[in-house]
Design an enzyme around this catalytic site. Structure first.
Site, mmCIF file in Angstrom:
data_model
loop_
_atom_site.group_PDB
_atom_site.id
_atom_site.type_symbol
_atom_site.label_atom_id
_atom_site.label_comp_id
_atom_site.label_asym_id
_atom_site.label_seq_id
_atom_site.Cartn_x
_atom_site.Cartn_y
_atom_site.Cartn_z
ATOM 1 N N ASN A 133 0.864 -1.186 0.000
ATOM 2 C CA ASN A 133 0.000 0.000 0.000
ATOM 3 C C ASN A 133 0.898 1.233 0.000
ATOM 4 O O ASN A 133 1.514 1.549 1.014
ATOM 5 C CB ASN A 133 -0.893 -0.037 1.255
ATOM 6 N N LYS A 149 0.030 4.304 -0.219
ATOM 7 C CA LYS A 149 -0.588 5.494 0.401
ATOM 8 C C LYS A 149 -0.349 6.709 -0.501
ATOM 9 O O LYS A 149 -0.378 6.565 -1.716
ATOM 10 C CB LYS A 149 -0.062 5.687 1.826
ATOM 11 N N HIS A 152 -9.382 0.929 5.400
ATOM 12 C CA HIS A 152 -8.044 1.120 5.964
ATOM 13 C C HIS A 152 -8.138 2.041 7.175
ATOM 14 O O HIS A 152 -8.961 2.956 7.211
ATOM 15 C CB HIS A 152 -7.106 1.709 4.907
ATOM 16 N N GLU A 162 -6.509 4.511 8.087
ATOM 17 C CA GLU A 162 -6.431 5.955 7.809
ATOM 18 C C GLU A 162 -7.755 6.478 7.246
ATOM 19 O O GLU A 162 -8.134 7.626 7.485
ATOM 20 C CB GLU A 162 -5.243 6.229 6.869
ATOM 21 N N GLU A 217 -4.831 -5.017 10.732
ATOM 22 C CA GLU A 217 -3.821 -3.973 10.905
ATOM 23 C C GLU A 217 -4.110 -3.204 12.195
ATOM 24 O O GLU A 217 -4.931 -2.276 12.196
ATOM 25 C CB GLU A 217 -3.869 -2.990 9.726
ATOM 26 N N GLY A 266 2.820 2.442 10.671
ATOM 27 C CA GLY A 266 3.714 3.579 10.473
ATOM 28 C C GLY A 266 4.465 4.002 11.720
ATOM 29 O O GLY A 266 5.059 5.076 11.768
ATOM 30 N N SER A 321 3.843 -1.943 10.260
ATOM 31 C CA SER A 321 5.301 -1.968 10.432
ATOM 32 C C SER A 321 5.933 -3.307 10.046
ATOM 33 O O SER A 321 6.879 -3.758 10.698
ATOM 34 C CB SER A 321 5.677 -1.577 11.868
HETATM 35 P P1 13P Z 1 3.347 0.505 7.522
HETATM 36 O O1 13P Z 1 3.856 -0.800 6.944
HETATM 37 O O2 13P Z 1 4.041 1.701 6.962
HETATM 38 O O3 13P Z 1 3.270 0.461 9.007
HETATM 39 O O4 13P Z 1 1.820 0.643 7.003
HETATM 40 C C1 13P Z 1 0.962 -0.425 7.142
HETATM 41 C C2 13P Z 1 -0.288 -0.144 6.390
HETATM 42 O O5 13P Z 1 -1.046 0.726 6.766
HETATM 43 C C3 13P Z 1 -0.549 -0.912 5.175
HETATM 44 O O6 13P Z 1 -1.840 -0.691 4.711
#
Ligand code: 13P
Length: 247
Positions: free
Chosen positions: A8, A10, A98, A100, A169, A175, A212
């Site tokens: 992903n 983003k 997701h 976010e 997640e 992140g 992560s």
């Molecule tokens: P990170 O791997 O940067 O922590 O992000 C995970 C994520 O949100 C994948 O959709």
């Protein structure tokens, strides 16, 4: 059960960076791999990414997906894209719910359910993302939270087991550099597996872990019984890391 490695991106990567990513990826792409791979670029680069995957000869192994869609077919929804548009641009997967989208953009459970249903009704395979916040984990309501998100997200009348994947997640691990331990991730993914076997009798829905995931922890996470692969953010921006985790 197949293995999965989904990246992903983003709101990262511009056109030149995407060109370089595919160039580098193709130069060390595995001849044979059992892993199902997908990249989720920003909307505006969907077609570029699909084209690059084809021209670099990796399209039969690596799919492209969208990070979000709107649930309506079309209409006055400034800034949004429909499932039809995503399919038209070559997307084979979508990410829905997701963290976010839930926590930064305030998407409700109802909206997420409508989006999953819209994707399934048109045959766009959907990764439903679920996961608890740190506050929910500390309060001991991790499973209640995840179960509520699963129940609601998969409540639509068009849901089909072969169009669905689930990504666990935990919000506190995204992140932050602080991944869930393999055992903690397994505990929740095992409970998700059990719940899914009740919801979709006889079908096996893939379960990914995200939060992560990096080359140095991917192996221990992916070796867990109920983790079929990863949904990776930051570490998927680098083709070397991406392919390391595929292997
Ligand atoms: P990170 O791997 O940067 O922590 O992000 C995970 C994520 O949100 C994948 O959709």
């Amino acid at each position: 059960m197949k293995n999965y490695l989904f990246g992903n991106w983003k709101m990262n990567m511009n056109g030149a960076e995407i060109d370089r990513f595919f160039h580098d990826l193709a130069s060390s792409f595995p001849e044979k791999s059992e892993t199902v791979m997908a990249i989720f670029p920003p909307f505006v680069y969907l077609e570029r990414t699909v084209r690059l995957a084809k021209s670099m000869g990796v399209a039969d192994k690596l799919s492209i997906g969208v990070q979000n869609v709107h649930e309506a077919d079309k209409g006055a929804y400034t800034g949004e894209i429909s499932v039809e548009m995503a399919l038209d641009c070559g997307a084979e997967y979508s990410l829905i719910g997701h963290s976010e989208r839930r926590h930064v953009f305030g998407e409700s459970e109802e909206r997420i359910a409508a989006k999953v249903n819209a994707c399934c009704s048109r045959g766009l395979r959907t990764v439903l993302c679920v996961g608890e916040t740190l506050e929910e984990r500390d309060r001991g309501v991790t499973w209640e939270t995840v179960e509520r998100q699963l129940k609601s997200g998969l409540s639509g009348d068009k849901i089909q087991s072969d169009s669905i994947l689930v990504a666990y997640e935990p919000v506190w691990a995204i992140g932050t550099g602080r991944s869930a331990s393999p055992e903690d991730a397994q505990e929740v993914c095992g409970a998700i597996r059990k719940w899914l076997s009740g919801r979709f009798a006889g079908a096996t829905v893939p379960i990914l872990y995200g939060g992560s995931v990096k080359p140095d922890n991917s192996e221990s996470l992916f070796s867990m019984t109920d983790i079929d692969g990863g949904l990776v953010g930051g570490a998927s921006l680098d083709p070397g890391s991406f392919l390391y985790m595929v292997r």
